[in-house]
Scaffold this motif. Sequence first.
Motif: not given
Length: 262
Positions: A97, A100, A105, A150, A166, A181, A183, A231
């Motif tokens: 993402v 992030s 974001p 993240h 997140h 969610y 990354t 995103n």
Amino acid sequence: MKTDVLDPVGVRLSGVQVADDPTALVPALRGLLAEHGVAVLPGQVLDDPAFLAFLRGFGPLSFTAGEAPLDGFPDLNVISNVGRWGTDTPPRSSFHVDTSYVSSPPAYTALRAVTVPARGGATQFTNQYRAAETLPEELRRRVAGRTITHVVTGVDPDAGETEADHPILRPHPVTGRESLYLTTPARCAAVSGLEQDEADALVAALYEHSTRADNTYAHAWAPDDLVVWDNGCVLHRADHAGVVGDRVMHRGMVGGYGDPEH
């Protein structure tokens, strides 16, 4: 305007030229992106000023601190297979993402094709709504109520944010639908309430689940393509394997889902 839904994620729009009225499509695209994650607009005769006008229709622009801006257009940057920031180092990409590691974001990212390679260079997208909906029950129990930390990699944000937490199961800001969610694992530094080994194993399992072939759409670029994605409900990566020729895109991002600039 004709819309064709793509499987497993995305929608293709035809019969429209963004440059004719750069903000006219924005209200429809907001809804389409929130529902389908990716919008492909082929055959767009678009220069950078019109590209920026289009992006500003969505809201205030965002720029990743530490990236090199496009000459003359500080809100845009170049995505290329000829090496980052003009170096000779070939790029690598894993599903991720954009940016992030900040508390808010970017909502949307867009690429316009400047130079398309003779072969290869697709951008791949995953459906993170579907990833959440198909999450095995055992994994769902393990992630319930947890967050991922993240962190930044690959750029130096200087005095900017370098990490943010997140929710793993994150309600989309527009639809309220649950999205998985995360990354790229290198940027998932911790999972709340878990020891590091257990956190790493959980992230690896979630990442593998999200990026299965049956949950991935590969966009093969053509000249004058414009692609926008949300995103909040997709991961993306560039496939640099076997690329023949230069692959050059101009990238812009929108900071949030709120009202456009006036």
